[in-house]
Design a protein around this motif. Sequence first.
Motif: not given
Length: 384
Positions: A134, A181, A183, A254, A256, A267, A291, A294, A328
């Motif tokens: 993280s 990925t 979040e 998440t 991906r 997204t 974003t 990752y 990820g």
Amino acid sequence: MPVSEEDLRLYRRDLHQIPELALEEFDTHDYLLNKIQSWKKDFMTIRQVDELPTALLVKFSGTNPQKTIGYRSDIDALPVSEQTGLPFESIRDGVMHACGHDVHMSLALGLAKYFSEYQPKDNLIIFFQPAEESKSGGKLAVDLQLFEGEWCPDEFYGIHDQPNLPAGTLSTLDGTLFAGTAELRVTVHGQGGHAAYPHLVKDPIVISSELIMMLQTIVSRDVDPIEGGVVSIGMISGGFTNNVIPDTVNFAGTVRSMTKVGLDAMTTRIQQIVDGIALANDVKIDVSLETGSYLPVENNPKLAKNLISFMKNNESIAFEEATPAMTGEDFGYILQHIPGVMLWLGVNDNHSLHSGKLNIDEAALWPGFNALKDFIIWRMSQGE
């Protein structure tokens, strides 16, 4: 031989006991630094970073350098309670190296010790990176311009544990290995009230349920089936008793995709769905999509083909070609700036990564170290 199998096992067990979360890896940093300082030679430079205090870089100046090779190891752990019962299990309640970064660090330490005794031909930089799980340590390092000037590798390499592979087996491919990925965090702001009068409220639980189900249609109806994708909700929180409709509901998950273009499209579609459901229900919905750090782990095709050829032609290395995975990794952010390759290292366990029962097979350490060390030496013999 300056490095033994027992050395690697000792490093791994020591580090396994002192896991620390992202950007809190101070004991881990000190352990690594103390080891490396004990091997210090004139051709070694140890670099610490005030702005990223748990990071550590070590440079080995080459005897006849034509390029600089980088090797990266992540160092942080996960907020997972260990359930292995090992004699060297985590001494930190609720924190564990459940993704195998203790293994990653052990191999990197082995490389540092080896090249402290055998000065490499080309320059070599080993980067012990905080905050992979993280807080985007890879992005922090790049944004802090750690890899500038003499500290800029021409190519970067790194490994990641894979429980599903036999211990010591290396695996990669010449394309995208891991997904990018994003979040997802959502707050649905409704209007609470008595559960007996649903017509007088705007129920955020029902609205959240509708939204979560609609988000599942992104992969099934908005993503090319050949390309694939993931939208998974891992947390939902709302309400406090059975007969009261709450004001808000929070959920998180998440997103991906194997490509940056695909991740951006997903997204964008999430935001459209959120906006539509908010309008239809006359409520406010806050959505956060983190974003940009990752990113997909896109192996450089030329470097990957080179590495694969070496490993396939080396009888002492067990190698399998990989297939892409939705895992990820923030090494993907580094690879957007510096070409390189990430590999799987098999650790032979029937528990998954991020499990409190993950118990890697230490038989992976010695062949993993030797494969990486031999590849680096061979790569340096190739010239440019």
